[in-house]
Design a protein around this motif. Structure first.
Motif, mmCIF file in Angstrom:
data_model
loop_
_atom_site.group_PDB
_atom_site.id
_atom_site.type_symbol
_atom_site.label_atom_id
_atom_site.label_comp_id
_atom_site.label_asym_id
_atom_site.label_seq_id
_atom_site.Cartn_x
_atom_site.Cartn_y
_atom_site.Cartn_z
ATOM 1 N N VAL A 173 0.847 -1.194 0.000
ATOM 2 C CA VAL A 173 0.000 0.000 0.000
ATOM 3 C C VAL A 173 0.882 1.244 0.000
ATOM 4 O O VAL A 173 1.792 1.374 0.828
ATOM 5 N N GLY A 174 0.629 2.151 -0.933
ATOM 6 C CA GLY A 174 1.379 3.400 -1.001
ATOM 7 C C GLY A 174 0.656 4.535 -0.305
ATOM 8 O O GLY A 174 -0.539 4.454 -0.020
ATOM 9 N N THR A 175 1.371 5.618 -0.053
ATOM 10 C CA THR A 175 0.758 6.754 0.643
ATOM 11 C C THR A 175 -0.330 7.421 -0.203
ATOM 12 O O THR A 175 -1.291 7.965 0.349
ATOM 13 N N GLN A 176 -0.199 7.380 -1.546
ATOM 14 C CA GLN A 176 -1.243 7.971 -2.383
ATOM 15 C C GLN A 176 -2.536 7.164 -2.279
ATOM 16 O O GLN A 176 -3.634 7.733 -2.226
ATOM 17 N N VAL A 228 -1.753 9.348 13.952
ATOM 18 C CA VAL A 228 -0.661 9.729 14.852
ATOM 19 C C VAL A 228 -1.072 9.502 16.304
ATOM 20 O O VAL A 228 -0.317 8.947 17.103
ATOM 21 N N LEU A 229 -2.294 9.910 16.645
ATOM 22 C CA LEU A 229 -2.786 9.705 18.005
ATOM 23 C C LEU A 229 -2.924 8.222 18.334
ATOM 24 O O LEU A 229 -2.736 7.814 19.483
ATOM 25 N N GLY A 230 -3.259 7.415 17.321
ATOM 26 C CA GLY A 230 -3.409 5.983 17.539
ATOM 27 C C GLY A 230 -2.099 5.302 17.908
ATOM 28 O O GLY A 230 -2.105 4.212 18.485
ATOM 29 N N ILE A 231 -0.974 5.942 17.565
ATOM 30 C CA ILE A 231 0.336 5.375 17.899
ATOM 31 C C ILE A 231 0.944 6.070 19.115
ATOM 32 O O ILE A 231 1.451 5.414 20.030
ATOM 33 N N TRP A 232 0.868 7.412 19.133
ATOM 34 C CA TRP A 232 1.575 8.157 20.175
ATOM 35 C C TRP A 232 0.652 8.932 21.121
ATOM 36 O O TRP A 232 1.126 9.625 22.007
ATOM 37 N N GLY A 233 -0.661 8.825 20.941
ATOM 38 C CA GLY A 233 -1.575 9.579 21.778
ATOM 39 C C GLY A 233 -1.729 9.004 23.174
ATOM 40 O O GLY A 233 -1.453 7.827 23.423
ATOM 41 N N LYS A 251 -2.412 -0.379 8.485
ATOM 42 C CA LYS A 251 -1.568 0.365 7.556
ATOM 43 C C LYS A 251 -1.935 1.845 7.625
ATOM 44 O O LYS A 251 -2.634 2.386 6.770
ATOM 45 N N THR A 252 -1.430 2.486 8.662
ATOM 46 C CA THR A 252 -1.689 3.905 8.883
ATOM 47 C C THR A 252 -0.647 4.750 8.150
ATOM 48 O O THR A 252 0.410 4.248 7.744
ATOM 49 N N PHE A 253 -0.936 6.040 8.017
ATOM 50 C CA PHE A 253 -0.034 6.898 7.238
ATOM 51 C C PHE A 253 1.376 6.955 7.835
ATOM 52 O O PHE A 253 2.358 6.854 7.080
ATOM 53 N N PRO A 254 1.551 7.124 9.158
ATOM 54 C CA PRO A 254 2.928 7.176 9.677
ATOM 55 C C PRO A 254 3.730 5.917 9.342
ATOM 56 O O PRO A 254 4.922 6.009 9.008
#
Length: 324
Positions: A173-176, A228-233, A251-254
């Motif tokens: 999966v790509g970021t686009q 981001v919050l799902g990983i570092w929140g 497969k989150t964006f970060p």
């Protein structure tokens, strides 16, 4: 004229919309209505009144702001706000079932509290109620909501399919692809909220379309910040378990941005993601590969696109910075 802060805007819009939202939910079968009320944070299991967090009401606020941007009174956007909020909660109920999420905003999810079948039924009821809410607003309003729903389902389908694809190789999966998914899953309904409010407020088609586009950019930014919050929140703030997305290997964006980095650390990250490595170790490596920084840059880029529409500006900075 005094300019309201984003929290004040959200509070004002929730107070305006809540009576109509409660009236709509009150038309449901009593048992289904209880589950709907529980999902909004209005009651506990069994119907005892409660005042739990039902969310910030972002979609409600966008609908009201959309109506006001057209020069109409805030009340003109209330049917749009009710409809999109009902669809939003419908999507959360089904999303929690599909993802097997046991908690939301610090409480058991509806399927966990009442059962899978009842949760699905409640979601279906809220969807039907949303369409009914717009029935008197004309075909254009129903068409806007239907288009958003189609795109929402497409985005959700892509998100589910991402889980079956590898971390590396031609099928990765790509970021686009992620951006397209996020625009559908999250952006479509945010765009619909603002556009629908403007439509009911009498805005011309060009303005309605501009609000839809801006809301979709806002949705991509919103989804990335959620990642981001799902990983570092802080779970006490987000209401979700720490590192929940990493445990599920979503497969989150970060993560996708970190994997795209041309570094040896990215190759190591691929191996960790394919193993049962400690999520804390994975999170640290995602950050080392630049995934967190890339996600925030991407969120700000989409937020800048949303800023081109003045009606949305009261909420933008608040939504990007929330709890980070």
């Amino acid at each position: 004229m005094t300019t309201l802060t984003a929290p004040e805007v959200l509070t004002r819009c929730r107070a305006l919309v809540r009576p109509a939202l409660r009236e709509a939910v009150g038309r449901l079968h009593p048992w289904v209505g209880e589950m709907a009320a529980y999902s909004f944070g209005w009651c506990e299991v069994g119907g005892t009144p409660a005042d739990a967090s039902g969310g910030k009401g972002v979609r409600q606020a966008l609908a009201v702001l959309g109506a006001e941007s057209a020069g109409a009174p805030a009340q003109a956007g209330v049917p749009a706000a009710v409809a999109v909020e009902l669809v939003h909660v419908f999507s959360l109920l089904h999303d929690d079932v599909m993802d097997a999420d046991a908690t939301r905003r610090g409480r058991p999810t509806v399927w966990k509290a009442y059962g899978t079948g009842p949760a699905v039924l409640t979601g279906d009821a809220l969807f039907a109620l949303a369409v009914e809410t717009l029935a008197d607003s004309g075909a254009g309003a129903v068409r806007l909501l239907s288009t958003a729903l189609r795109d929402l389902v497409r985005g959700q389908a892509d998100d589910l399919l991402f889980a079956t694809r590898p971390w590396r190789g031609p099928e990765q999966v790509g970021t686009q692809e992620y951006r397209v998914m996020a625009e559908g899953k999250t952006g479509a309904l945010l765009g619909c909220a603002a556009a629908l409010g403007a439509l009911l407020g009498g805005a011309p088609p060009a303005d309605v379309a501009a609000l839809d586009r801006a809301g979709r950019h806002l949705g991509v930014a919103f989804q990335i910040v959620d990642d981001v919050l799902g990983i570092w929140g802080d779970p006490l703030v987000t209401g979700k378990p720490v590192h929940g997305d990493l445990r599920e290997r979503k497969k989150t964006f970060p993560v996708l941005a970190a994997l795209a980095a041309p570094t040896p650390a990215a190759a190591r990250l691929t191996r960790l993601l394919a193993s049962d490595a400690d999520p804390e170790e994975v999170a640290a490596l995602v950050e080392k590969c630049g995934g967190r920084a890339a996600a925030l840059v991407e969120a700000r880029r989409h937020m800048a696109s949303a800023e081109s529409v003045e009606a949305l500006r009261p909420l933008l900075d608040h939504l990007l910075r929330r709890d980070l």
